[in-house]
Structures are given as structure tokens and as C-alpha cells.
Design a protein around this motif. Structure first.
Motif, PDB file in Angstrom:
ATOM      1  N   ASN A 158       5.074  -4.567  -4.510  1.00 41.37           N
ATOM      2  CA  ASN A 158       4.863  -3.406  -5.362  1.00 41.37           C
ATOM      3  C   ASN A 158       4.293  -2.231  -4.572  1.00 41.37           C
ATOM      4  O   ASN A 158       3.339  -1.577  -5.005  1.00 41.37           O
ATOM      5  CB  ASN A 158       3.966  -3.761  -6.557  1.00 41.37           C
ATOM      6  CG  ASN A 158       4.070  -2.738  -7.666  1.00 41.37           C
ATOM      7  OD1 ASN A 158       5.093  -2.093  -7.834  1.00 41.37           O
ATOM      8  ND2 ASN A 158       2.991  -2.573  -8.413  1.00 41.37           N
ATOM      9  N   SER A 160       4.830   1.498  -2.836  1.00 47.32           N
ATOM     10  CA  SER A 160       5.611   2.708  -3.083  1.00 47.32           C
ATOM     11  C   SER A 160       6.243   3.220  -1.796  1.00 47.32           C
ATOM     12  O   SER A 160       6.011   2.692  -0.705  1.00 47.32           O
ATOM     13  CB  SER A 160       4.699   3.787  -3.681  1.00 47.32           C
ATOM     14  OG  SER A 160       3.698   4.151  -2.743  1.00 47.32           O
ATOM     15  N   PRO A 185       8.381 -11.194  -6.836  1.00 51.06           N
ATOM     16  CA  PRO A 185       7.030 -10.656  -6.679  1.00 51.06           C
ATOM     17  C   PRO A 185       6.174 -11.591  -5.818  1.00 51.06           C
ATOM     18  O   PRO A 185       6.219 -12.806  -5.955  1.00 51.06           O
ATOM     19  CB  PRO A 185       6.504 -10.588  -8.106  1.00 51.06           C
ATOM     20  CG  PRO A 185       7.729 -10.525  -8.949  1.00 51.06           C
ATOM     21  CD  PRO A 185       8.757 -11.350  -8.238  1.00 51.06           C
TER      22      PRO A 185
END
Length: 187
Positions: A158, A160, A185
Motif C-alpha cells: 500500500n 503510493s 496484501p
């Protein structure tokens, strides 16, 4: 989850990066750990897993000899670095700053996805340093493979991308149209 590269890039959050407070040793641990307590630290585990010619193992996982193929630059090497495909500083800039130190140490030593850490030539690892795909890429012949490693690491953790990184990824996608990305994940 498996999606085309372009769709995977579209799933990345775009955000401003910030290196404030980054200190590699303090934030990601002072070195490789032996997560499975088998006597071999993460570096040794990657070297053993990726060896073209296996090194000799002595005592509590002291490695001698061996050869590796550094796919970033197409070189067979006897001296290698272990590269975090998404460098620690880049991870920090992209969201790891908000994680616990324990999660950052886990990221630095993560072996559940073989795309996360790569045995590469010292030259290519040092040229790359802590740069993202807008600043550094491996040889053209392996760029699609590199993106197929970079993007799932970012998605799994996760993390960016900044605007320049996002644009570089989108621009490179055209040459990798048949590339699918599989990711899950991270813990």
C-alpha cells in the motif's frame, strides 16, 4: 489478485513524497535479520535462493564463493548486493514513514514475495541507489520485468507513487502491454 499492468498502475495512489525524518538504520533496522531463526540472515537467504552456482556454506551460514545473474544489467557476478526492488528510502517517502518500526523492519527483510529482494551487481545497485522508476531503470530488455516487480511491491505494501513516478509507469506500460501483475496484501 491478477490484473494487467496498466490496471495495476491505475490502482496505485498518487501522493506527494516526503523524505523528512528518514534514517535507514533507525527506521528500518541496522541490518539483515534471521526471521526464521535458521542461522541464515535475509541477505544469505536471498543469495542462496538466487545463486546460479551455489556458494559454500560454513558454520552458522557464512557463505563463500558462488555466482549470481544480475538481470538488471545482464551480468554474471561473484560479488553481489541485495537490492530492495522498491528501495527503503522510496518506501519511506511513499508511506512507510507512517508504519511501526516493526513493520518497516519486516519490509526490509521480506522474503514471502521473491520479487521484493534481488541479488544484483554492485554496480547496478549503486547506480539505482534509492531512486524510483522516474529516475532509474535497468536495461531496456528487462524493463517490463522490473515494472512487474515494482508495481506489485508498491500495491502489496500500500505504497503510493508521486506524480513523476506515476507518469513514468504509465509511459512504460505501452511497451509491456502483455504483462499481468499478481499481488496480495503484505502482512
Amino acid at each position: 489478485m491478477t490484473v494487467p499492468l496498466g490496471e495495476a498502475i491505475g490502482r496505485l495512489d498518487v501522493a506527494v513524497e516526503d523524505r523528512t525524518g528518514y534514517d535507514r538504520a533507525r527506521e528500518f533496522g541496522s541490518g539483515w535479520i534471521d526471521a526464521d531463526r535458521d542461522g541464515c540472515n535475509t541477505r544469505a537467504e536471498v543469495l542462496l535462493a538466487e545463486a546460479v552456482e551455489a556458494p559454500a556454506v560454513f558454520g552458522r551460514c557464512t557463505l563463500t564463493g558462488g555466482t549470481w545473474f544480475s538481470w538488471y544489467d545482464g551480468q554474471e557476478v561473484t560479488q553481489t548486493d541485495i537490492d530492495h526492488v522498491v528501495p527503503l528510502a522510496e518506501a519511506w517517502d511513499s508511506g512507510a514513514k507512517a508504519w511501526t518500526r516493526e513493520r518497516r523492519v519486516a519490509y526490509a527483510n521480506y522474503q514471502d514475495d521473491p520479487r521484493h529482494l534481488e541479488a544484483v551487481s554492485q554496480r547496478s545497485n549503486r547506480q539505482k541507489s534509492d531512486q524510483d522508476v522516474a529516475q532509474w531503470l535497468p536495461e531496456e530488455s528487462v524493463r517490463c520485468r522490473y515494472l512487474a516487480y515494482w508495481v506489485p511491491v508498491k500495491l502489496s505494501w500500500n505504497l503510493s507513487v508521486d506524480t513523476a513516478e506515476h507518469q513514468a509507469l504509465k509511459n512504460l506500460t505501452d511497451g509491456c502491454s502483455d504483462t499481468d501483475i499478481t499481488y496480495t496484501p503484505a502482512p
